[in-house]
Design a protein around this motif. Structure first.
Motif, PDB file in Angstrom:
ATOM      1  N   ILE A 150       0.757  -0.866   0.083  1.00 32.32           N
ATOM      2  CA  ILE A 150      -0.110   0.294  -0.177  1.00 32.32           C
ATOM      3  C   ILE A 150       1.073   0.996  -0.064  1.00 32.32           C
ATOM      4  N   SER A 202       6.517  -4.309   1.530  1.00 32.15           N
ATOM      5  CA  SER A 202       6.157  -3.327   2.590  1.00 32.15           C
ATOM      6  C   SER A 202       7.853  -2.842   3.365  1.00 32.15           C
ATOM      7  N   THR A 204       8.038  -1.836   6.039  1.00 32.32           N
ATOM      8  CA  THR A 204       7.905  -1.565   7.567  1.00 32.32           C
ATOM      9  C   THR A 204       7.200  -3.301   7.581  1.00 32.32           C
ATOM     10  N   PHE A 205       7.455  -3.422   6.825  1.00 29.48           N
ATOM     11  CA  PHE A 205       6.835  -5.245   7.158  1.00 29.48           C
ATOM     12  C   PHE A 205       5.546  -4.993   8.075  1.00 29.48           C
ATOM     13  N   THR A 207       2.611  -2.991   8.132  1.00 24.91           N
ATOM     14  CA  THR A 207       1.964  -2.179   7.745  1.00 24.91           C
ATOM     15  C   THR A 207      -0.112  -3.101   7.911  1.00 24.91           C
ATOM     16  N   GLY A 263       9.517   5.311   0.837  1.00 16.27           N
ATOM     17  CA  GLY A 263       8.503   4.687   0.719  1.00 16.27           C
ATOM     18  C   GLY A 263       7.695   5.309  -0.444  1.00 16.27           C
ATOM     19  N   ARG A 264       7.547   5.850  -0.605  1.00 13.52           N
ATOM     20  CA  ARG A 264       7.036   6.971  -2.492  1.00 13.52           C
ATOM     21  C   ARG A 264       8.108   7.228  -3.096  1.00 13.52           C
ATOM     22  N   GLN A 345       0.568  11.039  -3.596  1.00 10.62           N
ATOM     23  CA  GLN A 345       1.167  10.382  -2.739  1.00 10.62           C
ATOM     24  C   GLN A 345       2.624  10.815  -2.829  1.00 10.62           C
ATOM     25  N   GLU A 349       2.192  13.857   0.353  1.00  5.57           N
ATOM     26  CA  GLU A 349       2.798  13.091   1.459  1.00  5.57           C
ATOM     27  C   GLU A 349       4.508  13.299   2.084  1.00  5.57           C
ATOM     28  N   LYS A 509      -3.560   5.993  11.871  1.00  2.92           N
ATOM     29  CA  LYS A 509      -2.815   4.974  12.281  1.00  2.92           C
ATOM     30  C   LYS A 509      -3.576   4.481  13.978  1.00  2.92           C
TER      31      LYS A 509
HETATM   32  O1  F6P Z   1       0.894   5.524   5.012  1.00  2.00           O
HETATM   33  C1  F6P Z   1       2.168   5.924   4.517  1.00  2.00           C
HETATM   34  C2  F6P Z   1       3.363   4.933   4.507  1.00  2.00           C
HETATM   35  O2  F6P Z   1       3.795   4.679   5.543  1.00  2.00           O
HETATM   36  C3  F6P Z   1       3.726   4.907   3.468  1.00  2.00           C
HETATM   37  O3  F6P Z   1       5.111   6.510   3.142  1.00  2.00           O
HETATM   38  C4  F6P Z   1       4.000   4.190   3.247  1.00  2.00           C
HETATM   39  O4  F6P Z   1       4.808   4.137   1.421  1.00  2.00           O
HETATM   40  C5  F6P Z   1       3.237   3.433   3.573  1.00  2.00           C
HETATM   41  O5  F6P Z   1       2.803   3.901   4.371  1.00  2.00           O
HETATM   42  C6  F6P Z   1       3.267   1.885   3.151  1.00  2.00           C
HETATM   43  O6  F6P Z   1       3.895   1.460   4.221  1.00  2.00           O
HETATM   44  P1  F6P Z   1       4.703  -0.140   4.394  1.00  2.00           P
HETATM   45  O7  F6P Z   1       5.702   0.244   2.718  1.00  2.00           O
HETATM   46  O8  F6P Z   1       5.778   0.352   5.198  1.00  2.00           O
HETATM   47  O9  F6P Z   1       4.210  -1.494   4.134  1.00  2.00           O
END
Ligand code: F6P
Length: 545
Positions: A150, A202, A204-205, A207, A263-264, A345, A349, A509
């Motif tokens: 996402i 992801s 952060t793995f 989300t 991420g973006r 985004q 963002e 969140k």
């Molecule tokens: O919603 C914010 C965000 O942190 C974005 O900056 C990022 O692209 C997205 O969520 C997905 O994050 P991740 O790649 O860690 O799942």
């Protein structure tokens, strides 16, 4: 007053007093205007001549950029300094597309060997999937790839895969992002599990949307093919390699990136895996070449000839000096249909911030609202407001001189004519006298013409820029995306904000996590605000599970 404040004040005074008031008059007075108000990089032309600026405006804008130390800040970014100060991170997505031999140091370590190793591993994996030597658990070749991610782990690859449709020679790519079950259910409905590969993407793995969708995909696969099939049907893209291992995806199927890639800004590396799957490693390389070419241009071209700098300065002019709250991105290119969403985004963002780098509040405004749809469709939807509405919305047109359908060249001529006509109409408008005259010339009597004419007046003077390029190929897509990335950076320097953090996504969140048990059980609803409590009660009364 600081140099920046002086430069901003001068721009405001110039806007009020001596910026061109009437675009028709500006073109009549200066037939060379399109040349002096445009910049080129090879076939790519950025035209801002239909904006209410003149040579003095550009001098003042470049003066402001200098006062904001734009070039020093740009060099600091490319040098790997930790310019993302709130997260104490370097900002080096440009290293992912560095096609030169130049090292890129992060904390004294050249990251290029790591970057190339990941690209090579991605290419090996993609070759295997694409030529059928790497199969699913039953031995069947993969026909479909489902990217689960996402935000930055979805929008970039989804946009680029669609943009490069004429170059597809790999498996079909699908994108699941929304936690709404409809997204994954509709996607899986048409797929054969034996021939489906999942990419869990992801940074952060953690989300919640991605982890929920990944678990659902896993359960679907296990239900059809059994637990033992999971390893062959999943791969991952992340910076959190330990969490990927916990999920059960093997190291040989995990493609990493680093915290110095936002991420973006991440589609240039492992997050671009679906792009590479679809078009192959060679075309993915051409996409990187395009990004790198724009980097070289951004680092070396003088400001007035520099596409990202000029796009940023004109964007700043519209947002901060003219006060226009939004910008419309209108690609006359159906395959760029997801570009506006991607840029939402990237831009919002990055530059939707209320505090400056030093923590003080933004004094005026920061980034605009970004929206858009492809032309010509937009013409039959919201262009009415662009032409005659009470808000002025600067429009950014994008169009290729050539399409990919030589047998249907007349479509492309029509597309081009429409794109150019819209920017002309926004600029020129139509006066009351012209509108009346036209009606009378059509045979309407004078009284009727006078009554109808005000409805047919177009104020004109509505700004637009146009980006023209030869053809939307992988190289050009890379240039376009890098152009917009750097444009966002330029605007951030003028706003004085950090374009690379995104704290504004946190509160929602946190509250969603807190509200989940309230929605599930109803307990604790009374502790929420009155509106939220009433909405929870209403939803729970309607729920059938
Ligand atoms: O919603 C914010 C965000 O942190 C974005 O900056 C990022 O692209 C997205 O969520 C997905 O994050 P991740 O790649 O860690 O799942």
């Amino acid at each position: 007053m600081t140099d920046k404040q002086t430069a901003k004040l001068a721009l405001r005074e110039h806007a009020a007093n001596d910026a061109p008031a009437d675009m028709r008059a500006a073109f009549a007075a200066d037939p060379d205007r399109a040349r002096t108000h445009s910049a080129r990089l090879d076939d790519m032309l950025l035209d801002w001549s239909k904006c209410r600026v003149n040579g003095q405006t550009l001098d003042l804008l470049t003066g402001l950029a200098q006062a904001c130390r734009l070039e020093t800040r740009r060099d600091a970014m490319f040098a790997g300094e930790a310019i993302n100060t709130t997260e104490n991170r370097a900002v080096l997505h440009t290293a992912l597309r560095n096609r030169s031999d130049a090292p890129v140091p992060v904390d004294g370590h050249d990251v290029m060997a790591d970057v190339r190793a990941v690209l090579a591993a991605m290419a090996d994996f993609c070759h295997g999937v694409r030529d059928g030597t790497l199969t699913g658990a039953t031995g069947a070749a993969f026909t479909d790839v489902v990217n689960i991610g996402i935000g930055g782990s979805d929008l970039g690859p989804a946009m680029a895969v669609r943009a490069l449709a004429p170059y597809h020679d790999g498996p079909r790519c699908h994108f699941v992002s929304n936690v709404d079950a409809a997204d994954i259910a509709d996607t899986l409905a048409g797929l054969d599990p034996a021939r489906t590969l999942f990419v869990v993407a992801s940074k952060t793995f953690t989300t919640i949307e991605t982890m929920t969708n990944a678990a659902t995909a896993r359960a679907w696969l296990v239900d059809k093919l059994g637990e033992a099939a999971v390893g062959a049907h999943f791969c991952a893209v992340s910076t959190a390699l330990d969490k990927v291992t916990e999920f059960g995806i093997g190291a040989e199927r995990t493609f990493g990136f680093w915290d110095w890639v936002g991420g973006r800004y991440s589609l240039w590396g492992a997050i671009g895996l679906p792009i590479m799957m679809a078009v192959g490693p060679a075309d993915f390389g051409r996409f990187l070449d395009g990004g790198h070419t724009m980097d070289i241009h951004f680092r070396s071209a003088p400001m007035r000839e520099n596409l990202p700098v000029m796009a940023g300065l004109i964007g700043y002019w519209h947002r901060a000096i003219c006060g226009y709250p939004s910008r419309a991105i209108i690609p006359y290119d159906e395959r760029l249909a997801r570009l506006p969403a991607y840029l939402q985004q990237l831009d919002m963002e990055s530059n939707g911030k209320g505090v400056r780098l030093d923590g003080s509040p933004v004094a005026g405004v920061s980034g605009p609202i970004v929206w858009g749809e492809p032309g010509t469709n937009g013409q039959h939807a919201f262009f009415q407001l662009l032409h005659q509405g009470t808000d002025v919305v600067p429009v950014e047109f994008l169009v290729a001189a050539n399409g990919h359908e030589p047998d249907l060249a007349h479509h492309h001529q029509l597309l081009l004519a429409n794109c150019l006509a819209q920017s002309e109409a926004l600029m020129k408008g139509r006066t009351l006298a012209e509108a009346t005259e036209k009606l009378i010339a059509r045979g309407m009597d004078e009284e009727e013409a006078n009554a109808l004419a005000p409805h047919k007046v177009f104020s004109g003077n509505r700004p637009s820029t146009t980006l023209v390029y030869d053809r939307l190929d992988p190289f050009t897509l890379g240039r376009i995306i890098a152009l917009y990335e750097h444009r966002v950076f330029v605007e951030a320097q003028l706003f004085g904000i950090n374009a690379f953090d995104q704290w504004g996504v946190e509160l929602g969140k946190e509250l969603a996590t807190a509200l989940l048990p309230v929605v599930e059980t109803g307990e604790g609803a009374g502790e929420r605000d009155g509106s939220t409590a009433a909405l929870v009660a209403h939803v729970r009364a309607l729920r059938k599970d």
